[in-house]
Design a protein around this motif. Structure first.
Motif, PDB file in Angstrom:
ATOM      1  N   GLY A   1      15.955  -6.112   5.426  1.00  0.00           N
ATOM      2  CA  GLY A   1      14.790  -5.511   5.499  1.00  0.00           C
ATOM      3  C   GLY A   1      13.759  -6.405   4.761  1.00  0.00           C
ATOM      4  N   PHE A   2      12.612  -6.493   5.339  1.00  0.00           N
ATOM      5  CA  PHE A   2      11.329  -7.233   4.876  1.00  0.00           C
ATOM      6  C   PHE A   2      10.165  -6.235   4.904  1.00  0.00           C
ATOM      7  N   ILE A   3       9.276  -6.523   3.987  1.00  0.00           N
ATOM      8  CA  ILE A   3       7.893  -5.874   4.067  1.00  0.00           C
ATOM      9  C   ILE A   3       6.685  -6.941   4.363  1.00  0.00           C
ATOM     10  N   GLN A   4       5.849  -6.492   4.977  1.00  0.00           N
ATOM     11  CA  GLN A   4       4.522  -7.143   5.049  1.00  0.00           C
ATOM     12  C   GLN A   4       3.638  -6.502   4.157  1.00  0.00           C
ATOM     13  N   ARG A   5       3.238  -7.372   3.118  1.00  0.00           N
ATOM     14  CA  ARG A   5       2.258  -6.706   2.063  1.00  0.00           C
ATOM     15  C   ARG A   5       0.861  -6.305   2.940  1.00  0.00           C
ATOM     16  N   ALA A   6       0.264  -5.189   2.271  1.00  0.00           N
ATOM     17  CA  ALA A   6      -1.144  -4.938   2.810  1.00  0.00           C
ATOM     18  C   ALA A   6      -2.081  -5.940   2.317  1.00  0.00           C
ATOM     19  N   ILE A   7      -3.101  -6.058   3.354  1.00  0.00           N
ATOM     20  CA  ILE A   7      -4.299  -6.984   2.970  1.00  0.00           C
ATOM     21  C   ILE A   7      -4.985  -6.171   1.773  1.00  0.00           C
ATOM     22  N   HIS A   8      -5.085  -6.893   0.851  1.00  0.00           N
ATOM     23  CA  HIS A   8      -5.967  -6.510  -0.223  1.00  0.00           C
ATOM     24  C   HIS A   8      -6.631  -7.528  -1.136  1.00  0.00           C
ATOM     25  N   PRO A   9      -7.948  -7.633  -1.344  1.00  0.00           N
ATOM     26  CA  PRO A   9      -8.396  -9.004  -2.237  1.00  0.00           C
ATOM     27  C   PRO A   9      -7.997  -8.887  -3.370  1.00  0.00           C
ATOM     28  N   ASP A  10      -7.531  -8.100  -4.146  1.00  0.00           N
ATOM     29  CA  ASP A  10      -6.928  -8.258  -5.444  1.00  0.00           C
ATOM     30  C   ASP A  10      -5.478  -8.483  -5.641  1.00  0.00           C
ATOM     31  N   ASP A  11      -4.798  -8.710  -4.408  1.00  0.00           N
ATOM     32  CA  ASP A  11      -3.326  -9.066  -4.598  1.00  0.00           C
ATOM     33  C   ASP A  11      -3.026 -10.332  -4.154  1.00  0.00           C
TER      34      ASP A  11
ATOM     35  N   ASP B   1       3.651   3.246   1.714  1.00  0.00           N
ATOM     36  CA  ASP B   1       2.534   3.280   0.981  1.00  0.00           C
ATOM     37  C   ASP B   1       1.259   2.313   1.319  1.00  0.00           C
ATOM     38  N   PRO B   2       0.657   3.023   2.054  1.00  0.00           N
ATOM     39  CA  PRO B   2      -0.560   1.940   2.894  1.00  0.00           C
ATOM     40  C   PRO B   2      -1.509   1.228   1.818  1.00  0.00           C
ATOM     41  N   ASN B   3      -1.382   1.502   0.589  1.00  0.00           N
ATOM     42  CA  ASN B   3      -2.070   0.580  -0.229  1.00  0.00           C
ATOM     43  C   ASN B   3      -1.325  -0.776  -0.705  1.00  0.00           C
ATOM     44  N   GLU B   4      -0.026  -0.707  -0.643  1.00  0.00           N
ATOM     45  CA  GLU B   4       0.540  -1.693  -0.748  1.00  0.00           C
ATOM     46  C   GLU B   4       1.429  -2.387   0.352  1.00  0.00           C
ATOM     47  N   VAL B   5       1.766  -1.523   1.171  1.00  0.00           N
ATOM     48  CA  VAL B   5       2.601  -2.137   2.222  1.00  0.00           C
ATOM     49  C   VAL B   5       2.030  -1.882   3.847  1.00  0.00           C
ATOM     50  N   ALA B   6       2.034  -3.121   4.522  1.00  0.00           N
ATOM     51  CA  ALA B   6       1.278  -2.692   5.917  1.00  0.00           C
ATOM     52  C   ALA B   6       2.715  -2.443   6.922  1.00  0.00           C
TER      53      ALA B   6
END
Length: 195
Positions: free
Chosen positions: A41-51, A128-133
């Protein structure tokens, strides 16, 4: 728990960076499926300018908080918070080497501790849409397929850099820290993986 997979980890002494580095994050490497057709299992991280790892392929997890009872508890808690999967201590089959975090070739002052879980239960994913797409499964066979070997390029200090990567049928390949952790896992599981 899968006893055959657990045996691949039982004589291992994973590298421990906790004496050298104080801060760390823990990630969950989740495996499922038949031994001859394991998936990861993998995640794709959400697009976030501070990440600093915005949009990259990764594992669920995050930094240890003061109230976490242990590093393993951090991995379990963060996985539930990010993707809604409730893991248990009984599902842990091993731990991989700690790996020092880095960004654009610069070593950072914290490390990642990966725990490996094997699950054989159904569950719903709640991102969690703030962290994971996205959360998705990939056959381990894809990760060792020569046809999927690629590179990921970026500019560092005005110099073009190409790093090894694996194509996963997504906009971004698996590369960087997650690639390195995955390579450590594949070495550990080599006796159980076939093309």
């Amino acid at each position: 728990m899968n006893k055959e997979l657990s045996r691949l980890f039982e004589n291992q002494n994973p590298l421990d960076l906790s004496q050298a580095l104080q801060h760390y994050a823990c990630v969950s490497i989740i495996l499922r499926g038949a031994l001859d057709d394991l998936q990861i299992g993998f995640i794709q991280r959400a697009i976030h300018p501070d990440d600093r790892w915005s949009g990259q392929i990764a594992f669920p997890g995050g930094k240890k908080e003061e109230w976490d009872r242990s590093a393993l508890h951090t991995a379990i808690r963060e996985t539930q918070e990010e993707v809604g999967i409730i893991l248990t201590q009984e599902e842990v089959i091993g731990q991989l080497d700690d790996i020092q975090a880095r960004k654009a070739g610069t070593m950072l002052d914290f490390f990642i501790r990966p725990y490996v879980f094997y699950i054989d239960k159904d569950f719903d994913v709640h991102l969690d849409p703030n962290e994971v797409a996205d959360f998705f499964w990939t056959p381990l066979k894809h990760l060792i397929s020569p046809e999927r070997a690629t590179t990921h390029g970026f500019i560092r200090d005005q110099i073009s850099v190409e790093l090894p990567a694996i194509a996963l049928d997504r906009d971004v390949p698996l590369w960087g820290l997650s690639y390195m952790i995955t390579q450590n896992l594949l070495k550990q599981l080599k006796p159980r993986i076939s093309n």
